[in-house]
Design a protein around this motif. Structure first.
Motif, short mmCIF file in Angstrom:
data_model
loop_
_atom_site.label_atom_id
_atom_site.label_comp_id
_atom_site.label_asym_id
_atom_site.label_seq_id
_atom_site.Cartn_x
_atom_site.Cartn_y
_atom_site.Cartn_z
N PHE A 12 -23.49 82.89 -0.17
CA PHE A 12 -22.86 81.72 0.46
C PHE A 12 -21.35 81.93 0.58
CE2 PHE A 12 -26.13 78.07 -0.42
CZ PHE A 12 -27.10 78.80 0.26
N ALA A 13 -20.75 82.44 -0.49
CA ALA A 13 -19.30 82.67 -0.48
C ALA A 13 -18.94 83.68 0.61
CB ALA A 13 -18.84 83.16 -1.84
N LEU A 14 -19.78 84.71 0.75
CA LEU A 14 -19.51 85.73 1.77
C LEU A 14 -19.60 85.13 3.18
CD1 LEU A 14 -21.33 88.83 0.24
CD2 LEU A 14 -18.85 88.55 0.58
N ARG A 15 -20.59 84.24 3.38
CA ARG A 15 -20.68 83.59 4.69
C ARG A 15 -19.37 82.90 5.04
NH1 ARG A 15 -26.14 79.98 4.57
NH2 ARG A 15 -27.52 81.70 4.01
N LEU A 36 -12.58 72.69 8.45
CA LEU A 36 -13.15 73.45 7.33
C LEU A 36 -14.46 72.80 6.86
CD1 LEU A 36 -12.57 75.91 5.63
CD2 LEU A 36 -11.33 74.47 4.02
N ARG A 37 -14.45 71.48 6.78
CA ARG A 37 -15.68 70.78 6.38
C ARG A 37 -16.80 71.09 7.37
NH1 ARG A 37 -15.98 64.31 6.46
NH2 ARG A 37 -15.63 64.77 8.66
N SER A 38 -16.44 71.02 8.65
CA SER A 38 -17.41 71.31 9.70
C SER A 38 -17.97 72.73 9.54
CB SER A 38 -16.68 71.11 11.02
OG SER A 38 -17.41 71.54 12.10
N LEU A 39 -17.08 73.68 9.24
CA LEU A 39 -17.49 75.08 9.06
C LEU A 39 -18.46 75.22 7.88
CD1 LEU A 39 -16.72 77.88 10.30
CD2 LEU A 39 -15.17 78.14 8.37
N LEU A 40 -18.15 74.58 6.76
CA LEU A 40 -19.02 74.66 5.57
C LEU A 40 -20.42 74.12 5.90
CD1 LEU A 40 -16.46 73.47 2.86
CD2 LEU A 40 -17.41 75.78 3.10
N TYR A 68 -21.81 73.95 9.04
CA TYR A 68 -22.46 74.88 9.98
C TYR A 68 -23.09 76.04 9.23
CZ TYR A 68 -21.10 73.30 14.68
OH TYR A 68 -20.99 72.62 15.86
N LEU A 69 -22.39 76.51 8.20
CA LEU A 69 -22.85 77.69 7.46
C LEU A 69 -23.95 77.33 6.46
CD1 LEU A 69 -19.34 79.25 6.85
CD2 LEU A 69 -21.11 80.14 8.39
N GLU A 70 -24.23 76.02 6.34
CA GLU A 70 -25.28 75.52 5.45
C GLU A 70 -25.09 75.99 4.01
OE1 GLU A 70 -28.68 76.70 7.85
OE2 GLU A 70 -28.88 74.61 8.51
N VAL A 71 -23.82 75.97 3.56
CA VAL A 71 -23.55 76.38 2.18
C VAL A 71 -23.16 75.20 1.30
CG1 VAL A 71 -22.85 78.69 2.88
CG2 VAL A 71 -21.11 76.90 2.63
N SER A 72 -22.85 74.05 1.92
CA SER A 72 -22.40 72.90 1.13
C SER A 72 -22.54 71.64 1.99
CB SER A 72 -20.92 73.08 0.74
OG SER A 72 -20.44 71.94 0.08
N SER A 73 -22.87 70.52 1.33
CA SER A 73 -22.89 69.26 2.10
C SER A 73 -21.46 68.84 2.42
CB SER A 73 -23.60 68.16 1.32
OG SER A 73 -22.82 67.79 0.21
N ALA A 74 -20.51 69.40 1.68
CA ALA A 74 -19.08 69.18 1.94
C ALA A 74 -18.72 67.70 2.02
CB ALA A 74 -18.64 69.93 3.21
N ASP A 75 -19.42 66.89 1.25
CA ASP A 75 -19.20 65.46 1.27
C ASP A 75 -17.99 65.11 0.40
OD1 ASP A 75 -19.36 62.74 1.00
OD2 ASP A 75 -21.55 62.72 0.98
N MET A 76 -16.93 64.66 1.02
CA MET A 76 -15.68 64.40 0.30
C MET A 76 -15.80 63.17 -0.60
SD MET A 76 -11.97 64.39 2.05
CE MET A 76 -10.46 64.47 1.11
#
Ligand code: ADP
Ligand code: MG
Ligand code: ZN
Length: 488
Positions: free
Chosen positions: A61-64, A173-177, A179-187
């Motif tokens: 995930f980090a590499l993505r 950045l949130r949008s990117l996270l 798209y990459l399906e690595v995090s819900s990125a919910d602030m």
């Protein structure tokens, strides 16, 4: 008077949505509603004699993210111990990457109201999250569910110079996270957390001023307000010839001020040293290539494609691509009905439809309106089978029921009246019924024509073609005026 320019860099922490934790097999659970301490073991609670094992999925995930941010990937990176004491950290240290991070030297491009931006990314590294303290009256509780959850740290260079830059960088950045399906990125849930470093310098200078680090930012709104406050506060100090203290400050949302938390800690305070229980992390370049090739189309590329392929404005395209399900929905609707203008579909989607989704708190992939029905609705309005007002009524109804727009238009008799004779009859009827208003119109109160227009639309049950009503009304009034004059 000197004029100052803000200089801002962000440190971002995102919890990764892996199944298990960073160094043990405990499941990653939603720490806002799971039973406290229900997903813990001897490793993530720091019992002596236990050994951590690196979670391969977390590295992937980090590499993505690192690849999507155009970073150089280190073939060898090293985990280190960052030593400090806090009750939510039972080991007494956090495993993090320090001198040899996973990735460095990337960038993120995005577009703001003021033009294109490229913000350089200093580093992307892996670490583990801490537990959570719950403060009660007179005592505190600790929940270790979050201890050891994989955490990705992304550090930008101090390349941002306005709160607008910061807002768009953070949303991109949130949008990117996502798209990459690595995090819900919910602030709001603290899954992604932003800390902002801010300083001021004289306009035109290349030097960096003394910065403060702003923490406790729970929303994009709070981040913007906290930065505005800090920029203003530092400006006052410098204007009076004072010096800004390098320190960490916290945003107090209720009072709308930043409050000093502690003076800035230095790296040596943490006594960093390589984690003796983990070997250096070796990354196979072939694996990196595989991950690179499997990256989805990213928001920036999708935005550019939407502009060139569908002739959308950059602004409309940006609205559509921010969330991948919205972008997919838009493309499904366009594909269903290639005859309908993509711009019209985009307008209805980001206008009326977003409004309904927001009001109901529903995500678009849970909506009862299929992209096909939505495209049919927009097509009906574009063909003038129904007018825009009826279009809104139908959208509201299919949003509630999931029905077919064509059937609803038939059942509710919403088909637009486009017959010029029928419309002229309605106009004459309204003019005949309202002699006083017609008189006022001829006496010079021309705004009354808008009221007459409304009466005709009402007489038509809201279904008349508005452009035809307007034209016919104008014509009828002109005819009346002429016949009055010749009758004098
Ligand atoms: P740390 O906070 O651990 O000391 P760094 O010194 O690497 O880490 O900086 C952290 C963040 O602060 C980075 O995003 C960087 O861009 C930003 N930053 C560094 N110096 C300044 C400055 N003078 N003004 C504004 N931001 C800065
Ligand atoms: Mg910092
Ligand atoms: Zn565990």
């Amino acid at each position: 008077m000197p004029s100052f320019e803000p200089v801002i860099g962000l440190e971002v922490h995102a919890e990764l949505a892996t199944l298990s934790k960073m160094f043990c097999g405990c499941p990653v659970v939603d720490s806002t509603n799971a039973e406290p301490n229900s997903s813990v073991c001897e490793i993530c609670t720091g019992m002596p004699g236990t050994l951590p094992v690196i979670n391969q999925r977390a590295v992937e995930f980090a590499l993505r993210v690192a690849l999507a941010l155009n970073c150089d990937i280190a073939e060898t990176s090293v985990f280190a111990r960052k030593n400090y004491f806090y009750p939510d950290l039972p080991k007494g240290f956090q495993i993090s990457q320090y001198e040899m991070p996973l990735a460095q030297n990337g960038w993120l491009d995005f577009e703001t109201e003021d033009g294109d931006r490229r913000i350089r990314i200093r580093r992307v590294h892996l670490e583990e999250d801490t537990g959570k303290l719950l403060h009660r009256e007179g005592y505190s509780l600790v929940d270790f569910n979050r201890s050891g959850v994989p955490l990705l740290e992304i550090v930008s260079e101090p390349d941002m110079h306005s709160t607008e830059d910061v807002k768009v960088f953070a949303t991109s950045l949130r949008s990117l996270l996502r798209y990459l399906e690595v995090s819900s990125a919910d602030m709001e849930k603290g899954i992604v957390r932003f800390e902002a470093n801010v300083s001021l310098r004289s306009k035109g200078s290349q030097d960096l001023g003394t910065r403060t680090e702003v923490k406790n930012l729970n929303s994009f709104r709070a981040m913007v307000k906290a930065l505005e406050y800090e920029i203003e506060r530092q400006g006052q100090i410098l204007m009076q010839g004072g010096e800004v203290q390098q320190e960490t400050v916290g945003w107090d949302e209720t009072r709308g001020v930043t409050v000093p938390q502690r003076s800035k800690e230095e790296a040596h305070d943490y006594r960093y040293f390589p984690e003796p229980d983990l070997p250096p992390l070796q990354i196979d370049p072939a694996w990196v290539d595989r991950i690179r090739n499997e990256l989805p189309e990213l928001p920036g590329a999708k935005r550019a494609r939407f502009v060139s392929k569908y002739h959308l404005t950059p602004y409309a395209a940006a609205l559509l691509v921010e969330e991948r399900p919205v972008a997919d929905y838009f493309e499904a609707a366009v594909a269903h009905d290639p005859g309908t203008s993509p711009t019209k579909i985009a307008n209805w989607l980001t206008g009326e439809y977003f409004g309904l989704l927001n009001l109901a708190g529903v995500e678009i992939d849970r909506s009862k309106v299929s992209p096909q029905s939505f495209a049919e609705l927009v097509a009906m309005v574009e063909r003038e089978d129904i007018n825009a007002t009826s279009g809104k009524v139908v959208l509201e109804e299919i949003f509630e029921t999931g029905g077919s727009p064509i059937e609803i238009v038939e059942a509710r008799g919403l088909a637009q009246i486009n017959d010029p004779q029928a419309i002229m009859d309605l106009v004459n009827q309204v003019l005949g019924e309202n002699p006083k208003q017609v008189e006022q119109y001829f006496a010079g109160k021309t705004t009354i024509s808008q009221w007459l227009f409304g009466q005709v639309m009402r007489a038509a049950g809201g279904r008349a073609n508005p452009a035809l009503v307007r034209a016919n009304l104008e014509q009828a009034l002109k005819n009346l005026e002429e016949s009055c004059r010749s009758g004098e």
